[in-house]
Scaffold this motif. Structure first.
Motif, mmCIF file in Angstrom:
data_model
loop_
_atom_site.group_PDB
_atom_site.id
_atom_site.type_symbol
_atom_site.label_atom_id
_atom_site.label_comp_id
_atom_site.label_asym_id
_atom_site.label_seq_id
_atom_site.Cartn_x
_atom_site.Cartn_y
_atom_site.Cartn_z
ATOM 1 N N PHE A 633 23.190 66.071 46.954
ATOM 2 C CA PHE A 633 22.689 66.485 48.262
ATOM 3 C C PHE A 633 21.219 66.114 48.438
ATOM 4 N N VAL A 634 20.408 66.252 47.401
ATOM 5 C CA VAL A 634 18.993 65.905 47.519
ATOM 6 C C VAL A 634 18.831 64.415 47.790
ATOM 7 N N LYS A 635 19.601 63.583 47.095
ATOM 8 C CA LYS A 635 19.515 62.138 47.303
ATOM 9 C C LYS A 635 19.957 61.745 48.711
ATOM 10 N N ARG A 636 21.083 62.301 49.174
ATOM 11 C CA ARG A 636 21.576 61.917 50.509
ATOM 12 C C ARG A 636 20.653 62.446 51.610
ATOM 13 N N LEU A 637 20.067 63.602 51.428
ATOM 14 C CA LEU A 637 19.119 64.119 52.420
ATOM 15 C C LEU A 637 17.864 63.266 52.491
ATOM 16 N N SER A 638 17.414 62.742 51.344
ATOM 17 C CA SER A 638 16.243 61.855 51.347
ATOM 18 C C SER A 638 16.551 60.566 52.102
ATOM 19 N N THR A 639 17.755 60.053 51.931
ATOM 20 C CA THR A 639 18.149 58.864 52.689
ATOM 21 C C THR A 639 18.216 59.154 54.188
ATOM 22 N N LEU A 640 18.728 60.338 54.531
ATOM 23 C CA LEU A 640 18.830 60.718 55.947
ATOM 24 C C LEU A 640 17.462 60.870 56.594
ATOM 25 N N SER A 641 16.457 61.281 55.821
ATOM 26 C CA SER A 641 15.129 61.518 56.398
ATOM 27 C C SER A 641 14.435 60.244 56.850
ATOM 28 N N LEU A 642 14.957 59.053 56.466
ATOM 29 C CA LEU A 642 14.309 57.805 56.847
ATOM 30 C C LEU A 642 14.542 57.439 58.309
ATOM 31 N N HIS A 643 15.647 57.865 58.914
ATOM 32 C CA HIS A 643 15.994 57.394 60.250
ATOM 33 C C HIS A 643 16.194 58.534 61.253
ATOM 34 N N VAL A 644 15.479 59.641 61.085
ATOM 35 C CA VAL A 644 15.550 60.744 62.039
ATOM 36 C C VAL A 644 14.169 60.949 62.657
ATOM 37 N N LEU A 697 14.458 58.757 43.874
ATOM 38 C CA LEU A 697 14.103 59.010 45.267
ATOM 39 C C LEU A 697 13.060 58.005 45.734
ATOM 40 N N TRP A 698 13.492 56.723 45.878
ATOM 41 C CA TRP A 698 12.573 55.688 46.333
ATOM 42 C C TRP A 698 12.161 55.890 47.787
ATOM 43 N N GLU A 699 12.915 56.730 48.518
ATOM 44 C CA GLU A 699 12.594 56.985 49.932
ATOM 45 C C GLU A 699 11.248 57.680 50.088
ATOM 46 N N LEU A 700 10.848 58.442 49.073
ATOM 47 C CA LEU A 700 9.564 59.145 49.181
ATOM 48 C C LEU A 700 8.395 58.160 49.231
ATOM 49 N N HIS A 701 8.527 57.061 48.502
ATOM 50 C CA HIS A 701 7.469 56.057 48.539
ATOM 51 C C HIS A 701 7.351 55.439 49.929
ATOM 52 N N ARG A 705 4.112 56.253 54.034
ATOM 53 C CA ARG A 705 3.470 55.441 55.055
ATOM 54 C C ARG A 705 4.044 55.748 56.439
ATOM 55 N N HIS A 706 4.593 56.969 56.610
ATOM 56 C CA HIS A 706 5.161 57.385 57.904
ATOM 57 C C HIS A 706 4.044 57.632 58.911
ATOM 58 N N TYR A 707 4.365 57.442 60.208
ATOM 59 C CA TYR A 707 3.345 57.625 61.245
ATOM 60 C C TYR A 707 3.010 59.088 61.507
ATOM 61 N N HIS A 708 3.884 60.035 61.103
ATOM 62 C CA HIS A 708 3.609 61.459 61.330
ATOM 63 C C HIS A 708 2.872 62.018 60.118
ATOM 64 N N PRO A 709 1.743 62.684 60.306
ATOM 65 C CA PRO A 709 0.951 63.138 59.140
ATOM 66 C C PRO A 709 1.649 64.188 58.306
ATOM 67 N N VAL A 710 2.447 65.076 58.905
ATOM 68 C CA VAL A 710 3.121 66.133 58.137
ATOM 69 C C VAL A 710 4.205 65.526 57.258
ATOM 70 N N VAL A 711 4.907 64.522 57.775
ATOM 71 C CA VAL A 711 5.915 63.839 56.961
ATOM 72 C C VAL A 711 5.260 63.166 55.755
ATOM 73 N N ARG A 712 4.128 62.522 55.963
ATOM 74 C CA ARG A 712 3.405 61.902 54.840
ATOM 75 C C ARG A 712 2.992 62.961 53.820
ATOM 76 N N GLN A 713 2.549 64.129 54.318
ATOM 77 C CA GLN A 713 2.095 65.179 53.411
ATOM 78 C C GLN A 713 3.248 65.693 52.553
ATOM 79 N N PHE A 714 4.424 65.889 53.160
ATOM 80 C CA PHE A 714 5.585 66.351 52.398
ATOM 81 C C PHE A 714 6.048 65.278 51.408
#
Length: 806
Positions: A633-644, A697-701, A705-714
């Motif tokens: 679940f952690v891996k699939r949620l990280s993948t989902l966070s890239l395109h929402v 979790l390569w998605e975290l890397h 570089r996300h445009y939203h500052p809170v997403v970058r912080q998390f």
């Protein structure tokens, strides 16, 4: 003595207006016939009385005893009287003797006469009967009431003072009422004539003049409404009768201003009732209370309350009649309002009822307003149904005791059953606003718990000393008072009302699940079950879980409906259902399979349901969840966070942070080394067998570089292992909020970012550095050769042509 007044209630002016023309004519005819019959009877009685008086005057009363004399006796009596010496008697004596001779008495009567002794008894009885038939003429004196005043004292002594107050007779009151009714009829006829004259005069005017005349009439009506309304609000106790005049303006017959005036009157009366209505419910007086003597202020208050309730009732009836006319498209006899104006009048009437529903939930006729508005929630006109649904949502939210909520839910249940579940989903979605947090299930647990037992006197004397008994007595008294204060009556009543309300809500939901699974109401039912799942009784769990599992596995549901089913199941299992020995592995697989198919655009309402499901599935049930399932679940949620969207990304990363805290071994996903055999299978929909421990979790890397500052912080926080302390820890504001709260706080529904995102730089460079920009030298050489400017060479086409010819 005046005849008794008829107890039959006379029809009011409003009742007459509501009847049709045929009924009105029949009533007038019956009334005229009754008046003619009464007048005819009175004439007959007067005629009889006149004959009786005439007979009594003509007939002279006869003596009680009469007899006839013989002619010989008459002659002897005359000779005797002539033979008497008249010089010895005076004139007065002669007259007295003559009068005595004419009177019949026992002494002067001759017993040997031929007349019978009792021959005049029959005539005497006839005379007495005749006297009895003579009507007794009594002077009509007015009933006077004497009011005693304070006495006056002078030289002669104390002089009492009093004033006579004449009471009006019932006949005079009836005559006055009849005169008023006749006056009203005359006024109505005159008004009709004036209206006809005005119509004839307005037909001759131009359009501009008609508009000016209409504006002038509206100003006059507004001034009249404002005058009456201010009079009622300034002194409602004495001017409550002015409300009747305002209600009369609801029957405005002028077609030029009828619609506008009626709307203004409806809104004005609504504001007046909201202002002058008391904060309590007015009950009708009993017969004993009506006859009892009270103070003047109390009597005035009673009259005001009685008038207020009656006028409020009539006002609600008028609003209901306006709505019925719109629904039935009923043409009025006056024809002052066209069919096209019925909808606008009905909308104003519905708005007034909604305002009164929210402003006066404690006052009289509140249940009647609920009965009127609940069917309008299912109306095809969206504006009307939207107003009603919003009003009931606000009512549920502000209802603290639960009485109004219970009445509304009962009416909604009856409406759904009567229409055979063919209602709009918004009707059931209003039930989600119910403020039900506690029901009587807790009472059963408290009842099974052992109650505290107080010591009796024998035990106290045996085990305690005198001082200890004294302190024990004071302590028990204090505990009893605390128990009484804790178990207050209002709280018990509130819990009882909430329990009854929730039972009706679940009855509606279960009926739809049983009989109408293909209905459009199923999403609203599943959403409601997910919202109130923690309050469902334990005996319904098995059947409900079977139904929800069949619905999810059928594949006929949308993503949102399936998510509601999963949320309902895990809410039940994380609450009272934790005693059930059930492994919901199928629901884990369904949610894991559904995650990549969620909508990534603006309507991302499914994400909030996913976050609630993850909280119930992973965090609350962490002891029943395996590590393989949590890693998947952690891996699939990280993948989902890239395109929402950013708010959904923040919520998903916050859920991953909570999962890493609940399962510390999830830090395997931050290491490049392989933990076991096999390869990660992202396309596999079984979380237990996808080998999520062999991925990272390569998605975290990428998210750093996300445009939203809170997403970058998390993303930075999670890549460092989600520490709770240190420089890499989150701020208190972010760490203490749940994923669902973060999703709502950083929402982009208004097309704005929170916090604002810095715009990219727009400054243009003045010059560009020319140099080796490509790593491949051959490619760089070819690029330079293309970019270099070469001199144009002339082409000789004749040479080429000659070569071809040779």
């Amino acid at each position: 003595m005046s005849p008794p007044r008829s107890k039959k209630r006379r029809p009011s002016f409003r009742r007459l207006l509501k009847t049709s023309g045929v009924k009105l004519e029949n009533k007038l005819k019956n009334r005229q016939l009754k008046q003619q019959n009464v007048a005819k009877k009175q004439r007959k009685e007067q005629k009889k009385l006149r004959h009786a008086v005439k007979d009594a005057v003509i007939r002279t009363p006869r003596p009680l005893e009469t007899y006839r004399k013989r002619p010989e006796e008459e002659e002897d009596e005359e000779e005797f009287l002539e033979a008497l010496p008249t010089d010895m008697m005076e004139d007065d004596d002669l007259q007295q003797m003559a009068s005595m001779a004419h009177e019949a008495s026992f002494i002067t009567r001759d017993l040997s006469s031929c007349g019978p002794v009792h021959s005049g008894k029959k005539r005497r009885s006839e005379v007495v009967r005749g006297y009895e038939k003579v009507p007794r003429k009594m002077t009509k004196t007015e009933e006077k009431e004497v009011i005693h005043l304070l006495p006056i004292k002078d030289k002669t002594g104390v002089i009492p003072q009093s004033i006579e107050r004449v009471k009006k007779r019932q006949e005079e009151a009836e005559e006055a009422e009849e005169a008023e009714e006749e006056g009203e009829e005359v006024v109505e006829q005159s008004k009709e004539l004036e209206d006809n004259e005005e119509l004839q005069s307005t037909a001759e005017l131009t359009e501009e003049q008609r508009e000016e005349l209409r504006v002038q009439k509206i100003k006059e009506k507004k001034l009249c409404i404002a005058t009456l309304g201010s009079a009622v609000i300034s002194d409602p106790f004495t001017n409550i009768k002015r409300v009747k005049e305002l209600r009369g303006m609801l029957m405005e017959s002028d077609p030029c201003v009828a619609v506008t005036v009626r709307k203004l009157v409806m809104v004005s009366l609504m504001e007046i009732f909201k202002d002058i209505a008391p904060t309590y419910r007015i009950r009708p007086l009993t017969s004993a209370e009506k006859t009892a003597k009270v103070k003047k202020d109390t009597q005035q208050l009673r009259e005001f309350e009685e008038g207020l309730v009656s006028q409020y009732k009539f006002y609600l009836e008028d609003l209901e009649q306006i709505i019925k006319d719109w629904k039935q498209q009923k043409k009025k006899r006056s024809q002052a309002v066209s069919f096209s104006s019925y909808l606008s009048l009905a909308e104003v009437a519905v708005r007034c009822l909604c305002e009164l529903l929210l402003a006066l939930p404690h006052f009289n006729f509140h249940n009647n307003i609920i009965v009127i508005l609940v069917p309008l929630m299912n109306d095809p006109v969206k504006q009307v149904s939207g107003m009603c649904c919003d009003a009931f949502k606000k009512l549920f939210q502000q209802d603290k005791l639960g009485g109004a909520s219970l009445a509304t839910v009962q009416v909604i249940s009856g409406l759904v059953k009567r229409l055979n579940y063919n209602v709009r989903p918004e009707v059931l979605r209003t039930l989600l606003s119910l403020r039900i947090k506690e029901v009587e299930m807790k009472k059963d647990i408290d009842a099974t718990a052992p109650k505290k037992k107080f010591m009796n006197n024998k035990e106290k004397k045996k085990n305690l000393s005198r001082m200890q008994r004294k302190w024990k007595k004071a302590e028990e008294k204090l505990e009893k008072e605390l128990l009484e204060a804790e178990a207050s009556e209002s709280k018990d009543k509130k819990i009882k009302l909430h329990t009854e309300t929730l039972n009706i809500v679940f009855l509606v939901y279960f009926r739809i699940l049983k009989k109408a699974q293909k209905s459009v109401l199923l999403p609203a039912v599943l959403e409601g079950l997910a919202n109130f799942a923690h309050l469902i009784n334990l005996e319904f769990f098995d059947d409900l879980l079977d139904v929800l599992q069949n619905l999810v596995q059928s594949g006929d549901l949308t993503n949102q409906e399936s998510l509601h089913c999963i949320q309902t199941v895990f809410t039940i299992l994380s609450g009272q259902g934790d005693v059930l020995n059930i492994d919901p592995l199928n629901f884990y697989s369904q949610l894991y399979k559904m995650l990549p198919t969620l909508h990534a655009g603006k309507p991302n309402d499914d994400i909030i349901i996913v976050l609630r499901c993850l909280d119930a599935m992973l965090m609350r049930r962490r002891k029943q969840v395996t590590l393989q399932r949590a890693l998947a679940f952690v891996k699939r949620l990280s993948t989902l966070s890239l395109h929402v969207l950013p708010n959904a990304g923040v919520g998903i990363l916050a859920a991953n942070r909570a999962a890493m805290h609940s399962f510390p071994k999830c830090d395997f996903l931050l290491d490049n080394e392989v933990q076991g055999s096999g390869f990660y299978l992202p396309e596999l929909d079984e979380p237990e067998h996808c080998n999520a421990q062999n991925t990272v979790l390569w998605e975290l890397h990428t998210l750093q570089r996300h445009y939203h500052p809170v997403v970058r912080q998390f993303a930075v926080h999670l890549s460092l292992g989600a520490p709770s302390e240190g420089s890499a820890a989150l701020s208190v504001d972010l760490s203490r909020r749940s994923p669902a709260e973060l999703f709502d706080d950083y929402s982009v529904r208004d097309m704005t970012f929170n916090p604002t995102v810095a715009a990219p730089g727009t400054k243009k460079r003045d010059h560009f550095t020319v140099g080796a920009l490509l790593l491949d030298s051959e490619l760089q050489r070819r690029a330079e050769s293309v970019l270099t400017v070469t001199t144009e060479t002339e082409l000789d086409f004749s040479t080429a042509h000659t070569l071809d010819m040779q």
